[in-house]
Enzyme design. Structure first.
Site, PDB file in Angstrom:
ATOM      1  N   GLU A 279       0.829  -1.212   0.000  1.00 19.59           N
ATOM      2  CA  GLU A 279       0.000   0.000   0.000  1.00 19.59           C
ATOM      3  C   GLU A 279       0.865   1.264   0.000  1.00 19.59           C
ATOM      4  O   GLU A 279       0.432   2.321  -0.435  1.00 19.59           O
ATOM      5  CB  GLU A 279      -0.926  -0.005   1.231  1.00 19.59           C
ATOM      6  CG  GLU A 279      -2.277   0.622   0.965  1.00 19.59           C
ATOM      7  CD  GLU A 279      -3.259   0.480   2.140  1.00 19.59           C
ATOM      8  OE1 GLU A 279      -2.829   0.403   3.305  1.00 19.59           O
ATOM      9  OE2 GLU A 279      -4.465   0.460   1.871  1.00 19.59           O
ATOM     10  N   HIS A 300       6.034 -27.505  -0.793  1.00 20.77           N
ATOM     11  CA  HIS A 300       5.337 -28.625  -1.443  1.00 20.77           C
ATOM     12  C   HIS A 300       4.269 -28.130  -2.416  1.00 20.77           C
ATOM     13  O   HIS A 300       3.445 -28.894  -2.879  1.00 20.77           O
ATOM     14  CB  HIS A 300       4.728 -29.537  -0.373  1.00 20.77           C
ATOM     15  CG  HIS A 300       5.774 -30.154   0.504  1.00 20.77           C
ATOM     16  ND1 HIS A 300       6.214 -31.448   0.354  1.00 20.77           N
ATOM     17  CD2 HIS A 300       6.521 -29.627   1.513  1.00 20.77           C
ATOM     18  CE1 HIS A 300       7.158 -31.704   1.247  1.00 20.77           C
ATOM     19  NE2 HIS A 300       7.369 -30.609   1.958  1.00 20.77           N
ATOM     20  N   LYS A 414     -14.274   1.233  -3.869  1.00 25.87           N
ATOM     21  CA  LYS A 414     -15.278   1.684  -2.897  1.00 25.87           C
ATOM     22  C   LYS A 414     -16.329   2.535  -3.591  1.00 25.87           C
ATOM     23  O   LYS A 414     -17.528   2.379  -3.361  1.00 25.87           O
ATOM     24  CB  LYS A 414     -14.621   2.535  -1.795  1.00 25.87           C
ATOM     25  CG  LYS A 414     -13.799   1.754  -0.812  1.00 25.87           C
ATOM     26  CD  LYS A 414     -13.339   2.661   0.311  1.00 25.87           C
ATOM     27  CE  LYS A 414     -12.237   2.026   1.111  1.00 25.87           C
ATOM     28  NZ  LYS A 414     -11.563   2.955   2.012  1.00 25.87           N
TER      29      LYS A 414
END
Ligand code: PA5
Length: 428
Positions: A279, A300, A414
């Protein structure tokens, strides 16, 4: 003991590349220290551990005792910087989320109906408290979660008792949460105005839940203060050198950094780190993409890609030198599992062998390596590490030429969501 090993990253860089990156890192560090770069009004975190509000810390300790006395569960409601640091510290210290009989649960960090309904059912017959953490006091996810949990709390407790179960951490002057707190006379703590969420773990944001869980916040603050003092210098400064090397690697198109540890309880330190760097740096088309793995688990699965996939990765490994517990592998007379060759060796000995073997293999596969050594997992050392990353992140973002302390990019989704939901004031 704290140090950063960079030699296995230097191997991938020339002297002139390092020299140029060092010059740029020193300039960026000056900008950070003088507080005259972009976003300098959000640098409150830089010396906060030295100047924190002592009166508020007393209130935090008292509120933590109240929570311990009244509750079986503490629900921390918050998202992004308002919960990741807290979770990182607590999970590193207690991977099973309980301590001294108090359980901690995190909510308000998604809009999952299933999560919320299951949480509501789980809490129904328990005594619990909530700590709502939101600097803006208007973030959708925590607001929804609080509305649900507050309805349960209001059914469980009378008005006076409620004050012992609801705690807010928010801006000291504005925001909807502050209004609710004032109307109901709830105890409130402060997210300092000059501090963004991802840099706020040493404020009340982290201190209240960490203290309520029975951990030593004085040691946490001491670790941050000592880290501040340790990373002030220009020479042999690991925070500066880490920023220097990652930027030198980026200039050579190593544009993905993978944070890793061989201790699963550090996975949320990596989550916090991803937010911190992602950010702060990911803007204007720039930045290193921060990723994370837990080893040996992910050896793995993603291990294949790291060893042999596209060569634009470098790794940073947090090595806990002394595990909090260790145990020897027992001898078995039948040896059907063929493990007797390591009987008598400790599990951590085997884990460290895996760590060193992985490093060697990944270097051979063309992946530069950085290793951060911390002595052990306690409040002091964890704070020292987190503060190291915060300083380094400021330097690194200034090296990229971006403002480390804003996050305008997160507003785009948003706005679309608010238009879709019909929030007043939002139109196409
Ligand atoms: O680092 C940040 O600033 C963000 O992650 C915020 O903490 C996050 O968006 C939550 O915001 P708020 O604390 O205002 O609810």
């Amino acid at each position: 003991m704290f140090n950063v090993e960079l030699d296995d990253a230097y191997k991938f860089l020339s002297e002139s590349e390092l020299k140029k990156a060092k010059e740029d890192a020193l300039k960026a560090f000056e900008t950070l220290k003088k507080k005259d770069g972009p976003g300098n009004d959000f640098l409150g975190w830089y010396d906060y551990p030295l100047n924190y509000d002592k009166e508020e810390l007393k209130r935090i300790k008292a509120a933590a005792q109240t929570i311990q006395r009244t509750s079986e569960v503490l629900v921390v409601i918050g998202i992004g910087g308002s919960y990741l640091g807290t979770r990182a510290v607590i999970e590193a210290l207690t991977p099973y989320f309980t301590n001294n009989g108090l359980e901690i649960i995190f909510a308000g960090n998604s809009i999952s109906s299933s999560y919320l309904v299951k949480l509501r059912d789980y809490l129904w017959d328990k005594d619990f408290s909530v700590n709502v953490v939101s600097k803006s006091g208007t973030t959708t996810e925590p607001a929804i979660a609080f509305r649900f949990l507050y309805n349960i709390l209001k059914k469980k407790y009378f008005k006076d008792e409620l004050r012992e179960h609801v705690f807010f951490t928010t801006d000291k002057e504005k925001g909807a949460l502050r209004q609710v707190g004032l109307e109901n006379d709830f105890e409130m703590f402060v997210v300092p105005t000059d501090m963004g969420g991802r840099f706020s773990v040493f404020s009340a944001v982290g201190l209240l839940p960490i203290c309520a869980m029975g951990f030593d916040v004085d040691q946490l603050l001491k670790g941050a203060v000592d880290s501040y003092n340790y990373f002030k210098k220009e020479e042999n400064n690991d925070a500066l050198n880490y920023a220097m090397v990652r930027n030198a690697l980026l200039r050579k198109n190593y544009n993905i950094e993978i944070m890793e540890s061989f201790e699963p309880c550090l996975s949320y330190i990596s989550e916090w780190w991803k937010q911190l760097f992602g950010e702060s740096e990911g803007k204007e088309g720039k930045g290193i993409y921060p990723a994370s793995v837990v080893f040996t688990t992910d050896l793995h699965s993603l291990g294949q890609y790291i060893q042999d996939g596209r060569r634009n990765l470098f790794e940073t490994c947090i090595n806990v030198v002394n595990p909090s517990q260790d145990i020897d592998i027992p001898f078995d007379k039948d040896n059907l599992d063929n493990l007797n060759y390591i009987s008598g060796k400790s599990i951590d000995y085997v884990n460290k062998a895996a760590m060193n073997a992985t490093k060697e293999a990944h270097i051979a596969g063309g992946v530069p390596q950085i290793r951060i050594n911390i002595d052990s997992l306690n409040e002091y050392n964890i704070a020292f590490l987190l503060y190291f990353f915060m300083v380094s992140c400021g330097i690194s973002a200034y090296m990229l030429g971006v403002n480390p302390f804003n996050q305008e990019g997160v507003e785009a989704y948003k706005r679309n969501m608010f238009i879709a939901l019909g929030k007043p004031g939002y139109t196409k």
